[in-house]
Design an enzyme around this catalytic site. Sequence first.
Site, PDB file in Angstrom:
ATOM      1  N   LYS A   1      39.432  30.678  48.913  1.00 58.34           N
ATOM      2  CA  LYS A   1      39.907  29.329  49.256  1.00 58.34           C
ATOM      3  C   LYS A   1      41.418  29.334  49.452  1.00 58.34           C
ATOM      4  CE  LYS A   1      36.350  27.151  46.363  1.00 58.34           C
ATOM      5  NZ  LYS A   1      36.176  26.539  45.033  1.00 58.34           N
TER       6      LYS A   1
ATOM      7  N   ARG B   1      33.023  53.087  44.329  1.00 58.47           N
ATOM      8  CA  ARG B   1      33.331  54.075  43.291  1.00 58.47           C
ATOM      9  C   ARG B   1      34.396  53.622  42.304  1.00 58.47           C
ATOM     10  NH1 ARG B   1      31.236  57.485  47.284  1.00 58.47           N
ATOM     11  NH2 ARG B   1      31.973  55.783  48.544  1.00 58.47           N
ATOM     12  N   THR B   2      35.529  53.192  42.828  1.00 58.56           N
ATOM     13  CA  THR B   2      36.671  52.930  41.951  1.00 58.56           C
ATOM     14  C   THR B   2      36.379  51.768  41.007  1.00 58.56           C
ATOM     15  OG1 THR B   2      38.107  53.750  43.700  1.00 58.56           O
ATOM     16  CG2 THR B   2      39.165  52.513  41.941  1.00 58.56           C
TER      17      THR B   2
ATOM     18  N   ARG C   1      43.139  46.227  42.924  1.00 59.89           N
ATOM     19  CA  ARG C   1      43.056  46.796  44.278  1.00 59.89           C
ATOM     20  C   ARG C   1      43.357  45.663  45.247  1.00 59.89           C
ATOM     21  NH1 ARG C   1      38.709  50.734  47.061  1.00 59.89           N
ATOM     22  NH2 ARG C   1      39.912  52.149  45.775  1.00 59.89           N
TER      23      ARG C   1
ATOM     24  N   HIS D   1      47.279  55.335  45.209  1.00 59.33           N
ATOM     25  CA  HIS D   1      45.999  55.261  44.498  1.00 59.33           C
ATOM     26  C   HIS D   1      46.069  56.327  43.403  1.00 59.33           C
ATOM     27  CE1 HIS D   1      41.883  54.677  43.634  1.00 59.33           C
ATOM     28  NE2 HIS D   1      41.322  54.949  44.785  1.00 59.33           N
TER      29      HIS D   1
HETATM   30  C1  NCD Z   1      39.588  55.793  48.867  1.00 62.88           C
HETATM   31  C2  NCD Z   1      40.330  54.483  48.892  1.00 62.88           C
HETATM   32  O1  NCD Z   1      39.742  53.429  48.714  1.00 62.88           O
HETATM   33  O2  NCD Z   1      41.525  54.552  49.080  1.00 62.88           O
HETATM   34  N1  NCD Z   1      38.341  55.768  48.264  1.00 62.88           N
HETATM   35  C3  NCD Z   1      38.201  55.745  46.914  1.00 62.88           C
HETATM   36  O3  NCD Z   1      38.985  55.183  46.179  1.00 62.88           O
HETATM   37  N2  NCD Z   1      37.156  56.429  46.409  1.00 62.88           N
HETATM   38  C4  NCD Z   1      39.574  56.469  50.145  1.00 62.88           C
HETATM   39  C5  NCD Z   1      38.955  55.782  51.326  1.00 62.88           C
HETATM   40  O4  NCD Z   1      38.688  54.588  51.318  1.00 62.88           O
HETATM   41  O5  NCD Z   1      38.774  56.476  52.314  1.00 62.88           O
END
Ligand code: NCD
Length: 320
Positions: free
Chosen positions: A82, A54-55, A104, A134
């Site tokens: 690597k 999603r993100t 991320r 987040h």
């Molecule tokens: C979350 C995350 O990655 O922190 N998901 C997301 O960003 N949609 C929550 C999760 O992984 O449970």
Amino acid sequence: MKHLLDAKEISREDAILILDTAAQMAATQEREIRKLPTLRGKTVVNLFFEDSTRTRISFEAAAKRLSADVINFSAKGSSVSKGESLKDTALTLQAMGADAVVVRHWASGAAERLATSGWIHGSVLNAGDGTHQHPTQALLDAFTIRKHLVGPPEGAGLDGLRVAIVGDILHSRVAGSNGYLLPTLGADVTVVAPPTLLPVGLGARDELEVFYTLDDALDAHDYDAIMMLRVQRERMTGGGAAFFPSPEEYTRLYGLDAARMARLPDHAIVMHPGPMNRGLEISAEAADSPRSVIVEQVANGVAVRMAALYLLLAGEEAAE
Ligand code: NCD
């Protein structure tokens, strides 16, 4: 604002500005031509060291709809596998002229490190760092709550609303961010989790009320929104100790099913950031019910990330 790293650092005023801008962005997405020229000539790099569906897609769609050039960089299949360090990766991105880096990373603090290191000059947007923060997820959650429960939403916070955040708080950067942003916007936040899945020190935060079973929490208040969190089994590796006796026990005490959903007020919404463990923290009935806004959260994520990119990149001159 130069970076978006930590929900703790977002003021109420800035949060409302982002939500209002996101509402305008969402309105442009109803048009036949959804692309805006706003970030033409800017380069946004998506730097993902950890899996994401999603993100990553949401940031990519947001940047593209603002006409930015987008470079997707994932650790798998790159020189990171690597052994290349965050620093060398960052220097490469800087050499390519990144105006914004969406990062991320599995390590808590990685986004902050990138922003303060001097390795890159652009804006850094934290798309999830370890179990820490987040912020764009919390903003899209706040946007979704406001859109459903506050009318007319523009200019408003979440004053007087009560939100329950339920489940694996310990490993959740979504809770880490919502635990600050929602109170900043005026919401009352109740946290529900087994004691083993609550971070030490959370009880010291007066603005958060804690319950150890979902039924106790439902007895205590009427909630306007209930946010279920994924049980993050991939982070439950250290020490060999179990965080709860069994999945069945977890579901019995913390799962949202039809019976518990019936105890919420009629207007209450059911949320989950995804990905869901159906049958563990949330039943299919709850996830797919008319009260569920889970799919809408994903759609709102694009508008909120458009707003964040716009305010950080196009709004640079205006904000300073
Ligand atoms: C979350 C995350 O990655 O922190 N998901 C997301 O960003 N949609 C929550 C999760 O992984 O449970």
